[in-house]
Design a protein around this motif. Structure first.
Motif, PDB file in Angstrom:
ATOM      1  N   UNK A 120       8.405   6.137  -4.477  1.00 38.86           N
ATOM      2  CA  UNK A 120       8.166   6.339  -5.519  1.00 38.86           C
ATOM      3  C   UNK A 120       9.023   5.420  -6.372  1.00 38.86           C
ATOM      4  N   UNK A 121      10.860   5.734  -6.309  1.00 40.61           N
ATOM      5  CA  UNK A 121      11.447   5.124  -7.324  1.00 40.61           C
ATOM      6  C   UNK A 121      11.366   3.631  -7.347  1.00 40.61           C
ATOM      7  N   UNK A 122      10.808   2.915  -5.890  1.00 37.95           N
ATOM      8  CA  UNK A 122      11.100   1.686  -5.917  1.00 37.95           C
ATOM      9  C   UNK A 122       9.747   1.253  -7.294  1.00 37.95           C
ATOM     10  N   UNK A 123       9.552  -0.250  -6.963  1.00 42.36           N
ATOM     11  CA  UNK A 123       9.294  -0.928  -7.859  1.00 42.36           C
ATOM     12  C   UNK A 123       8.217  -1.813  -6.869  1.00 42.36           C
ATOM     13  N   UNK A 124       7.968  -1.077  -5.218  1.00 36.56           N
ATOM     14  CA  UNK A 124       7.029  -1.766  -4.728  1.00 36.56           C
ATOM     15  C   UNK A 124       5.856  -1.557  -5.208  1.00 36.56           C
ATOM     16  N   UNK A 125       4.928  -1.761  -5.210  1.00 34.87           N
ATOM     17  CA  UNK A 125       3.348  -1.701  -5.466  1.00 34.87           C
ATOM     18  C   UNK A 125       2.091  -1.065  -4.866  1.00 34.87           C
ATOM     19  N   UNK A 126       2.622  -0.688  -3.638  1.00 36.48           N
ATOM     20  CA  UNK A 126       1.846  -0.700  -2.775  1.00 36.48           C
ATOM     21  C   UNK A 126       2.320  -0.230  -1.541  1.00 36.48           C
ATOM     22  N   UNK A 127       1.506   0.941  -0.738  1.00 38.23           N
ATOM     23  CA  UNK A 127       2.445   1.507   0.276  1.00 38.23           C
ATOM     24  C   UNK A 127       1.642   2.456   0.811  1.00 38.23           C
ATOM     25  N   UNK A 128       1.448   2.113   2.054  1.00 40.67           N
ATOM     26  CA  UNK A 128       0.959   2.657   3.537  1.00 40.67           C
ATOM     27  C   UNK A 128       1.987   3.077   4.046  1.00 40.67           C
ATOM     28  N   UNK A 129       1.452   5.046   4.196  1.00 38.57           N
ATOM     29  CA  UNK A 129       2.715   5.401   5.191  1.00 38.57           C
ATOM     30  C   UNK A 129       2.390   6.022   6.920  1.00 38.57           C
ATOM     31  N   UNK A 130       3.346   6.568   7.110  1.00 37.47           N
ATOM     32  CA  UNK A 130       3.112   6.946   8.041  1.00 37.47           C
ATOM     33  C   UNK A 130       2.319   8.143   8.294  1.00 37.47           C
TER      34      UNK A 130
END
Length: 308
Positions: free
Chosen positions: A110-120
């Motif tokens: 959430x703090x990063x600039x990544x656009x898309x997250x698939x958590x474990x």
């Protein structure tokens, strides 16, 4: 038809190269328009083992890049800085990374600039299980979902898969005990459980990842959904034997957990014996509705247990 990446070059970072992580890397590496990188723990100075060298050679053969970071000791900001160099982030770091790590990785994303997250979240239906289950690690998974649902910047996907198929046969889990020719039902013989192989999880994730209809929601998949009675029947028929059938009732499992509350296997047995949120109809899953074949229990047994 395989969904294709929408960007000219889609930079994907996979966290971890364990059983699921390595399968994920194989599933993603061949996709067009994708550059895949894996995050590994730093090797101790001068301690590059044969396994590590073999892994690096395998990754090189796949065309997978490598970055290093320590999720336990590195700060959230340090991880966020690393994640910011990528478009998509897929975490294959499970509970073995320790309590608090799923939240730490999510906050870093959430703090990063990544656009898309698939958590474990490659497991059970944590929403249905709810807070306060016998497996206290599941509460953290609900906290992760709350963080993701409470914001709108970061797109996310949660992929529910049930347990790894092989975990049913893990001697420490105690459900299938081929050495003593026993199968134990958790809760009752009619209690159901959904299982999926890591290879199928990876293949399905590689499709779901680029499916815009599956953004910001939970997607259910399944290799198979079976009762413990069906599990025992498949072993009997496939291995030509008659297993002894025992039931671990919920009161018994709850008492065993109370006697040793820090025993992780006892926690898993108790929560799966409740039968809530650990199984869903295969016909209603992403893969079944799209007619994507997966390895069922029978196929797994045929491939892994024929010589037992």
């Amino acid at each position: 038809m395989q969904p294709t990446p929408v960007a000219t070059t889609d930079n994907i970072l996979v966290l971890g190269a364990g059983e699921l992580g390595l399968a994920m890397l194989h599933a993603l590496a061949g996709l067009p328009g994708v550059q895949v990188t894996v995050m590994l723990r730093p090797a101790a100075p001068g301690a590059a083992s044969a396994d590590r060298r073999g892994l690096l050679a395998e990754l090189d053969g796949l065309g997978v890049g490598v970055v290093t970071a320590d999720v336990v000791n590195d700060s959230e900001q340090s991880l966020a800085t690393l994640f910011s160099g990528f478009d998509r982030l897929i975490s294959c770091l499970g509970f073995v990374s320790g309590p608090g790590m799923q939240l730490k990785l999510t906050r870093a994303a959430l703090r990063s600039d990544v656009k898309h997250y698939v958590p474990w979240q490659f497991g059970v239906d944590y929403d249905q299980i709810g807070y306060g289950s016998p497996q206290n690690l599941f509460d953290e998974q609900l906290d992760v979902r709350q963080l993701l649902r409470a914001q709108s910047r970061l797109q996310w996907q949660i992929i529910a898969t049930g347990m790894f198929t092989s975990f049913l046969f893990e001697p420490a889990f105690g459900v299938v005990d081929l050495q003593h020719n026993r199968v134990r039902a958790l809760g009752s013989w009619e209690t159901a459980v959904t299982v999926t192989t890591p290879q199928d999880i990876a293949r399905l994730t590689a499709r779901i990842l680029f499916d815009p209809e599956r953004l910001n929601r939970v997607t259910f998949t399944a290799g198979d959904t079976i009762t413990y009675r069906q599990l025992a029947d498949v072993i009997d028929q496939s291995l030509g034997r008659q297993v002894e059938r025992l039931v671990w009732t919920l009161p018994v499992l709850s008492a065993e957990l109370a006697a040793q509350p820090d025993d992780s296997m006892r926690r898993y047995r108790a929560v799966f014996a409740q039968g809530k949120g650990v199984a869903w109809p295969k016909a209603q899953t992403y893969n079944a509705q799209r007619q994507i074949e997966t390895t069922g229990l029978q196929g797994w047994v045929d491939a892994h247990l024929r010589c037992v």
